[in-house]
Design an enzyme around this catalytic site. Structure first.
Site, PDB file in Angstrom:
ATOM      1  N   ASP A 199       0.325  62.045 -17.187  1.00 26.41           N
ATOM      2  CA  ASP A 199       0.327  60.602 -17.442  1.00 26.41           C
ATOM      3  C   ASP A 199       1.640  60.249 -18.137  1.00 26.41           C
ATOM      4  OD1 ASP A 199       0.017  58.001 -18.098  1.00 26.41           O
ATOM      5  OD2 ASP A 199      -1.868  58.252 -19.211  1.00 26.41           O
TER       6      ASP A 199
ATOM      7  N   ASN B 223       8.825  61.177  -8.842  1.00 29.47           N
ATOM      8  CA  ASN B 223       8.486  60.004  -8.029  1.00 29.47           C
ATOM      9  C   ASN B 223       7.581  59.013  -8.766  1.00 29.47           C
ATOM     10  OD1 ASN B 223       7.688  58.539  -5.387  1.00 29.47           O
ATOM     11  ND2 ASN B 223       5.746  59.360  -6.137  1.00 29.47           N
TER      12      ASN B 223
ATOM     13  N   TYR C 153      11.033  45.763 -14.312  1.00 29.63           N
ATOM     14  CA  TYR C 153      10.926  46.988 -13.501  1.00 29.63           C
ATOM     15  C   TYR C 153      12.310  47.400 -12.974  1.00 29.63           C
ATOM     16  CZ  TYR C 153      10.250  49.623  -9.150  1.00 29.63           C
ATOM     17  OH  TYR C 153      10.364  50.530  -8.126  1.00 29.63           O
TER      18      TYR C 153
ATOM     19  N   LYS D 295      14.705  50.692 -13.581  1.00 31.12           N
ATOM     20  CA  LYS D 295      15.298  51.515 -12.516  1.00 31.12           C
ATOM     21  C   LYS D 295      16.816  51.611 -12.702  1.00 31.12           C
ATOM     22  CE  LYS D 295      11.689  52.941 -10.476  1.00 31.12           C
ATOM     23  NZ  LYS D 295      11.381  54.328 -10.111  1.00 31.12           N
TER      24      LYS D 295
END
Ligand SMILES: NC(=O)c1ccc[n+]([C@@H]2O[C@H](COP(=O)([O-])OP(=O)(O)OC[C@H]3O[C@@H](n4cnc5c(N)ncnc54)[C@H](OP(=O)(O)O)[C@@H]3O)[C@@H](O)[C@H]2O)c1
Length: 343
Positions: free
Chosen positions: A95, A121, A211, A215
Site C-alpha cells: 500500500d 506502476n 496528479y 507525475k
C-alpha cells in the site's frame, strides 16, 4: 525558470498521432523465459495487462504488489486461466499510502535471488485533498512511496546486476501530463517545494492539476536519480515511461464532469489497457541507452521533454527537488539514499 519556456515541446504536437499508433510488444518469450519481474499495482489496468504479457512470455515468476489482496488473488487466477500457466504469479501486499507497507515490501524484495525488472506502476489520481503520511496523497502515493521503494531496493538490484551479470531495470510509470505542468511549476515556492505543496490554503484550488504535478515530480526526480547512479557503475537501468491515455479505472475518483470529459477523450483516442501496457514492457526491454530517459509510444523520446525542464533553471530545479526528496526519504528510512551511492 525562463518565462519563454513553458511550451511542452514536441510532446503536445505528437500527442494524438502517438495515441493512434499500434505499439509493438518489445519482449519475446526467449527474452522473458526464466526471468523474475515485479509489477506494482497489477490487480487491474496497465499493471494487470503487463503482468499477463510477462506470464504469457514464460517469465519464471511475476510478483504483483497490490493493496487489496483479494483483488490480487482474483487477478492471479484470471491471468493463470487466460495464459494457461499456473503458479508463476505471487501476490504481495503493498500500500503506497503507508510507508510501513512500502518498507515491508522492500524488505521482502531483498529476499529475491534474481530480479530482472521492477515496474513501479501503482499510482493514483486523487482529486480531493487528502493527507497520507503527512503529505497530500497524490504526492505520498505517486512520489514519496515510489521513490522510497526504488531507493530501498536499488542496492539489492545493484548486487543482483553484479552477481548475475545482468542489467535489471527499474521502470517508473510516469505520464506525459507531467510535462504539461509548467504553469503549476511556476507557482512552486523557491525553497521547501515539497513542504509548500502541502499548503492546502495555497494549493487546494489547483487539485485538478495535482496528479500531473505528482507525475512531473516523478519524472524530474527519476532523471536526477539516474544521473546519480550511472548504469556503468550500478548495472541498473532506470527509465520512465509514459503509457499514453488509456481506458483504465485511473479516473474513478474525479468529479462527474471530469469523468465525462475523460470518457469522451478516451472514446476518441484512448488506448486499451493492453495496448498501453506495451509501453511498460518496452520500459523493461529498453536498452541501457534509455537510462534516465523519457519513453513514450515505445520509443526513447528525450526530444519530448520541454526545454524548461532541461535548461539551466530546470537543472537547478531538478537538483533541488531531488535534494528535498532525498532528505525526506532519509527521515523515513535513515541511510536509504546514501546506500545507493555507496554500492
Ligand atoms: N490510464 C492512463 O491514461 C494513464 C496515463 C498516464 C499514466 N498512467 C499511469 O499508469 C499507472 C497505472 O494506472 P492505470 O491507468 O492502470 O490505472 P488503474 O487501473 O487505476 O491502476 C492503478 C493501480 O495502482 C494501484 N494503486 C492505487 N493506489 C495505490 C496504493 N495506495 N497502493 C498500492 N497500489 C495502489 C491500484 O490498485 P487499486 O485497484 O487497489 O486501486 C491499481 O492496481 C499509474 O501510475 C498511472 O498514473 C495512466
Amino acid at each position: 525558470m525562463g518565462a519563454k519556456s513553458h511550451k511542452p515541446s514536441k510532446a503536445q504536437a505528437e500527442l494524438v498521432p502517438n495515441q493512434l499508433k499500434d505499439l509493438p510488444i518489445a519482449l519475446t518469450a526467449e527474452e522473458c523465459r526464466g526471468k523474475t519481474y515485479i509489477v506494482t499495482g497489477a490487480n487491474g489496468g496497465l499493471g494487470y495487462e503487463a503482468t499477463k504479457h510477462l506470464v504469457r512470455l514464460e517469465a519464471a515468476k511475476v510478483i504483483i504488489g497490490v493493496r487489496n489482496a483479494e483483488a490480487g488473488k482474483a487477478a492471479k487466477s484470471t491471468i493463470e486461466a487466460e495464459t494457461n500457466r499456473k503458479d508463476k504469479i505471487e501476490v504481495w501486499d503493498l500500500d503506497l499510502a503507508s510507508y510501513g507497507s512500502v518498507k515491508a515490501f522492500a524488505k521482502k524484495v531483498e529476499s529475491l535471488e534474481r530480479i530482472d525488472a521492477l515496474v513501479l506502476n501503482a499510482g493514483a489520481l486523487i482529486s480531493a485533498w487528502e493527507v497520507k503520511e503527512g503529505n497530500e496523497s497524490n504526492i505520498t502515493i505517486n512520489v514519496m512511496s515510489n521513490f522510497l521503494l526504488a531507493v530501498s531496493v536499488l542496492p539489492h538490484l545493484q548486487a543482483i546486476a553484479k552477481q548475475h551479470e545482468i542489467k535489471p531495470h527499474l521502470v517508473f510509470v510516469g505520464s506525459v501530463g507531467g510535462l504539461f505542468t509548467g504553469e503549476q511549476v511556476k507557482k512552486f515556492s523557491k525553497t521547501d517545494i515539497l513542504d509548500d505543496l502541502n499548503d492546502q490554503a495555497k494549493w487546494k484550488r489547483d487539485m485538478p492539476d495535482r496528479y500531473t504535478v505528482s507525475k512531473f515530480l516523478e519524472h524530474i526526480a527519476t532523471r536526477e536519480l539516474a544521473a546519480l547512479v550511472p548504469v556503468s557503475e550500478s548495472g541498473v537501468v532506470i527509465n520512465v515511461v509514459d503509457p499514453g491515455m488509456c481506458k483504465t479505472n485511473l479516473t474513478r475518483n474525479v468529479s462527474f464532469f471530469d469523468r465525462i470529459k475523460g470518457w469522451l477523450a478516451k472514446a476518441a483516442m484512448g488506448r486499451t489497457a493492453e495496448m498501453g501496457s506495451r509501453t511498460l514492457i518496452h520500459g523493461i526491454a529498453a536498452s541501457e541507452e534509455s537510462h534516465g530517459k523519457y519513453l513514450t509510444a515505445c520509443e526513447i523520446r528525450e526530444d519530448h521533454i520541454p526545454e524548461w525542464m532541461t535548461d539551466e533553471s530546470g537543472k537547478v530545479l531538478q537538483k533541488q527537488i531531488w535534494t528535498e526528496l532525498a532528505e525526506r526519504l532519509d527521515k523515513i528510512q535513515p541511510g536509504v539514499v546514501a546506500a545507493i551511492i555507496q554500492n
